[in-house]
Design a protein around this motif. Sequence first.
Motif: not given
Length: 231
Positions: A50-74
């Motif tokens: 589980v990765v905690a991201l800033s509400p203003n994060d604009s970089y996460w989308e570039e990382l290769p985890y979009k379709d990874n069911p073991r990576v969640l964000t909050t």
Amino acid sequence: ERIWAVIPAAGIGARMNSDIPKQYLKIEDKTILEYSINRFLEHSKIYKVVVALSPNDSYWEELPYKDNPRVLTTTGGVDRVDSVAAALAFIRESEGAESDWVMVHDAARPCLSSRHIDNLITSKESSPDGATLAVGAIDTVKQANKRQTIEKTIDRDMVWLAQTPQFFPLGTLKHAIDSALKEGQTVTDEASAMEFAGYHPSLVIGSRKNIKITEQEDLLLASIWLSHGID
Ligand code: C5P
């Protein structure tokens, strides 16, 4: 019971003097955050990350985890401890069980070896209050006053520098952090919240390679460790 990894990655890394938050700076072909996440994804005993991201994060989308069911964000919070608290709440509200354990690891520590994840997991048998990776002090340790004058020298054998991951029972850690925050305690790592709640976490020997990238000069060091091997 399962083991979750929590990665607070909502900081701006002010001491880095960089426009990009430090966890998104690249070493070779990957961001610092990816090295930190991948170490847990590669480990068979880690259930989900589980990765905690800033509400203003604009970089996460570039990382290769979009379709990874073991990576969640909050969404993280104002201070590191708020980001960790948010991730723990997220786990509890999804599928977390009281008996699950959680390993909290700074996004900014990309040089973690899987051997140290193993050692923490093993420590659980003898350390019901949890544990943190830590290294002994190398330098002589001075206690100073506000005027930057030495008051005394502290016995170095009793001084440990806490790293991450830090590893605790999910339910206990959540209670400890929630009550420390309610009482206005300063919480700079998970172990300190546990201490405040009366627990005695263990120290598991970490590695001096497991640096927290904080200032520019740390980037070169991390890239050396990553290319020469961190195990
Ligand atoms: O700034 P520092 O190096 O102490 O941050 C440690 C970790 O905590 C970093 O991975 C950073 O992204 C994270 N953090 C966070 N939320 C904050 C502040 C820091 O997740 N509000």
